[in-house]
Scaffold this active site. Structure first.
Site, PDB file in Angstrom:
ATOM      1  N   ASP A   1       0.841  -1.280   0.036  1.00  0.00           N
ATOM      2  CA  ASP A   1       0.048   0.099   0.093  1.00  0.00           C
ATOM      3  C   ASP A   1       0.875   1.170  -0.015  1.00  0.00           C
ATOM      4  O   ASP A   1       2.331   1.124   0.263  1.00  0.00           O
ATOM      5  CB  ASP A   1      -0.946  -0.017   1.227  1.00  0.00           C
ATOM      6  CG  ASP A   1      -2.187   0.986   0.985  1.00  0.00           C
ATOM      7  OD1 ASP A   1      -3.293   0.797   1.599  1.00  0.00           O
ATOM      8  OD2 ASP A   1      -1.866   1.569  -0.072  1.00  0.00           O
TER       9      ASP A   1
HETATM   10  C1  GLC Z   1      -4.213   4.321  -0.157  1.00  0.00           C
HETATM   11  C2  GLC Z   1      -5.253   3.260  -0.096  1.00  0.00           C
HETATM   12  C3  GLC Z   1      -5.120   2.004  -1.071  1.00  0.00           C
HETATM   13  C4  GLC Z   1      -5.054   2.732  -2.483  1.00  0.00           C
HETATM   14  C5  GLC Z   1      -3.848   3.274  -2.533  1.00  0.00           C
HETATM   15  C6  GLC Z   1      -3.362   4.080  -3.880  1.00  0.00           C
HETATM   16  O1  GLC Z   1      -3.582   4.713   0.853  1.00  0.00           O
HETATM   17  O2  GLC Z   1      -4.852   2.334   1.265  1.00  0.00           O
HETATM   18  O3  GLC Z   1      -6.495   1.496  -0.990  1.00  0.00           O
HETATM   19  O4  GLC Z   1      -5.285   1.881  -3.333  1.00  0.00           O
HETATM   20  O5  GLC Z   1      -3.163   4.239  -1.317  1.00  0.00           O
HETATM   21  O6  GLC Z   1      -4.030   5.227  -3.874  1.00  0.00           O
END
Ligand code: GLC
Length: 684
Positions: A243
């Site tokens: 993430d």
């Molecule tokens: C965010 C979220 C994740 C998302 C990623 C890209 O922090 O936790 O669900 O897909 O970053 O935006």
């Protein structure tokens, strides 16, 4: 601030106005970026692909990722709303349209489906989830992957998707986002893991690691979860992506001593792609020189990513047709599906008969509240690309029906008593919107208090004192504590954040052109302090039979039953259940029940099947959803509904993480919600 990289005149002019450009073109040119997120325009994406393919040393095309969580230009209901349709076909259809529009934009990888079981309504990301039930989540996960990916990722109508967030992010302590998770692995395997297994069995292309730690080890650097469980036990062969900045954040966790260690720990655990934190690009070369990692580990990660890019057809054609998105975006069938999904996701929670509205009876109807008048409140969280020109608010839809409007209050905007008195002076029926703004759920929006805001509570008091009948329409991302609406409204419609066609769908329901049949996939607790509140809880040694039962498991200032429970949702007609029969077969129990429409209008019913394993070597939930079927019945019509309940679905993971199905007594409940008491029993 401008960074390296060339810019177009248009961008230069925009930058002159102070826009911030985070230019990565030189990084792409240097081969230091293999995937991007945050770009969603075909022209811009093609330009970046062209730099990667024509100007970099290895000519490797980019993965272009994006959070397409519930639609792209056509915005569907939020996932928690959509889950209330209990319609596997519809889950897949909305994913199919989302994939078409996103791929047409040049995006080739989306960070969905989010399949985190969510039991705590204080957690803002419950809005992105499909609720609190594992059985439903498994089917949701499978159908979403099929809808997004289909059978051929190189199709310009399909897209690589990403099961997230592995694992148990929804169990963050206190419903506080990013917080620690601490639980037995057998509970992890019973409740949180199964939807990921279904996603992997359906061929999901990638899995995203979650921000949280589990039992003190951050998931992003957790070999037991990412290697032995995800890769070996579940057989996942796709791309594991962290993430956003989660690798670097293992330093904040107090697990990695510094960014260099974070990079090593994540690579050792098997994370292929470092999203945003730059730990890999800044430290893997150093770690290789120090001989603390092996080139084979880097090769494995690169191989996983290259396999995905090949499957997507990017080496054959990395570019999108820049006219395609405009040609298909928000086309009629997409908007029709958005409306259908909104209709089927709406949940009627209370109705004393005021709905559907009889225009012969009510001549002067008033709509109040900010939430039904702003397009942004249709969308909910993670909906950045909706096309407002196609969006319909409740206000605009009801004005076509002759309904008047006065804002009077907002979630934060105080209640205007004068405005209300003037607007309501001649009203004989009021439709009032309540809930939360779109910005109040989603990532990093946990709330300790999930009851109505002060202005809204004041509005309820004025409405009650006005003696004018009123219908409450809820716009919310998360379940909320709304006992006053249940007590004082003549009807309560859970309208969630239904997307582009929210207003049209609600108008059809309010005036009876569509008979609602959505069913909640979460509890609505009486008070915030009762979170987490979920229907499939354990009995405890002292289950509370009432709010006043002494020496039992309950809150003295709370209620034993939530205001609304999992599976609940009314119709404009009534259904009766009878002839429940169980027939034990070799590997399953055949469950049959007769469902009759005994009301005045045709309608859908979502028949639900729950089990209760009465005694086992590990205590079992008082109810567990093990089947659901949607049936349409004309008034007066009845049908026999059948379920095959495999014995293998009756099991659980023991402390040794073995899946066991134990002999014993089982209750089988069939009915209209998780509170149903109509049951039969069998012994396995
Ligand atoms: C965010 C979220 C994740 C998302 C990623 C890209 O922090 O936790 O669900 O897909 O970053 O935006």
């Amino acid at each position: 601030m401008l960074e390296s990289g060339r810019i177009t005149l248009k961008e230069y002019e925009s930058a002159q106005k102070g826009d911030i450009f985070d230019r990565n073109e030189d990084e792409i040119r240097a081969g230091r970026i293999g995937s991007m997120l945050g770009v969603a325009e075909p022209e811009k994406i093609n330009r970046l692909q062209r730099i990667a393919v024509e100007e970099s040393r290895l000519h490797i095309p980019l993965l272009i990722g994006c959070d397409v969580i519930h639609g792209f230009n056509t915005v569907f209901p939020t996932p928690l709303a959509e889950s209330c349709c209990f319609d596997d076909e519809l889950f897949e259809q909305t994913a199919t349209v989302s994939a078409k529009e996103a791929r047409a934009a040049g995006i080739n990888w989306i960070f969905a489906p989010m399949i985190d079981i969510s039991r705590d309504a204080r957690w803002g990301r419950i809005a992105e989830s499909m609720g609190q039930d594992t059985f439903l989540a498994q089917r949701y996960a499978e159908r979403k992957v099929k809808g997004y990916q289909g059978d051929d990722l190189s199709s310009k109508e399909k897209i690589a998707c990403c099961a997230k967030h592995f694992l148990a992010y929804g169990a963050c302590e206190g419903g506080k986002d990013y917080n620690s998770v601490d639980m037995s692995f057998s509970k992890l395997y019973d409740v949180y893991l199964p939807p990921f297994k279904n996603a992997i069995d359906a061929g999901v292309a990638s899995v995203m690691t979650s921000f949280n730690d589990i039992n003190g080890v951050p998931v992003t650097t957790n070999k037991r979860l990412l290697k032995s469980l995800l890769r070996e036990d579940l057989g996942f062969e796709g791309v594991v992506v962290s993430d956003a900045s989660a690798i670097e954040e293992t330093v904040n966790h107090g697990y990695s001593a510094n960014s260099l260690e974070a990079a090593k720990n994540a690579l050792d655990a098997g994370v292929d792609v470092d999203m945003i934190s730059r730990s890999y690009i800044d430290f893997l070369e150093e770690l290789l020189k120090q001989k603390r990692i092996k080139i084979e580990d880097i090769d494995n990660a690169v191989r996983n990513v290259l396999r995905l890019k090949i499957a997507l057809g990017l080496f054959d054609n990395p570019y999108c047709d820049e006219k395609e998105l405009a040609a298909i975006s928000c086309k009629k069938e997409h908007l029709n599906l958005a409306k259908k999904s909104a209709l089927h996701s709406t949940v009627l929670l209370k109705n004393n008969g005021v709905l559907p509205i009889n225009k012969n009876k009510f001549k002067n109807i008033l709509l109040i509240g900010e939430l039904g008048a702003k397009i942004s409140e249709n969308y909910g969280c993670w909906a950045f690309y909706g096309k407002d020109e196609y969006a319909v608010t409740l206000k605009s839809a009801l004005e076509k029906e002759g309904v008047n409007y006065a804002e009077c209050y907002g979630v934060k905007k105080d209640f205007d008593e004068q405005e209300f008195k003037a607007a309501a002076a001649n009203a004989d029926l009021i439709i009032a919107t309540f809930g939360e703004n779109s910005s109040m759920s989603g990532e990093a929006h946990s709330y300790a208090d999930i009851s109505l805001s002060k202005p809204q509570k004041k509005a309820v008091r004025y409405l009650k004192n006005s003696k004018i009948p009123f219908i409450s329409v809820l716009y919310n991302g998360r379940p909320m504590c709304i006992p006053e609406l249940d007590e004082d409204s003549d009807a309560v419609i859970e309208a969630w954040q239904l997307g582009t066609k929210a207003g049209e769908a609600l108008a059809d329901i309010i005036f009876g052109r569509f008979n609602p049949y959505g069913k909640l996939t979460t509890n609505f607790p009486y008070k915030s302090g009762e979170c987490p509140s979920y229907y499939n809880h354990m009995s405890t040694g002292r289950p509370a039979s009432s709010n006043s039962a002494p020496w039992t498991s309950k809150y003295d200032d709370g209620r034993v039953k939530p205001v609304y429970s999992f599976g609940q949702g009314l119709s404009y007609t009534d259904f009766e259940y009878s002839n429940l029969k169980l027939e034990k077969q070799k590997n399953f129990v055949k469950v049959s029940v007769k469902v009759a429409n005994v009301g005045k209008v045709d309608g859908h019913e979502t028949v639900q099947l729950y089990i209760h394993d009465k005694f086992a070597s590990k205590v079992r939930p008082v109810r567990e959803l093990k089947g659901y079927k949607k049936v349409f019945l004309k008034r007066g019509e009845s049908k026999k509904i059948e379920f095959d309940l495999p014995y293998d679905n009756l099991g659980f993971y023991n402390e040794n993480l073995e899946y066991v199905v134990e002999k014993g007594e089982f209750e089988v409940f069939v009915g209209t919600d998780s509170l149903c008491t109509y049951k039969a029993e069998f012994t396995l």
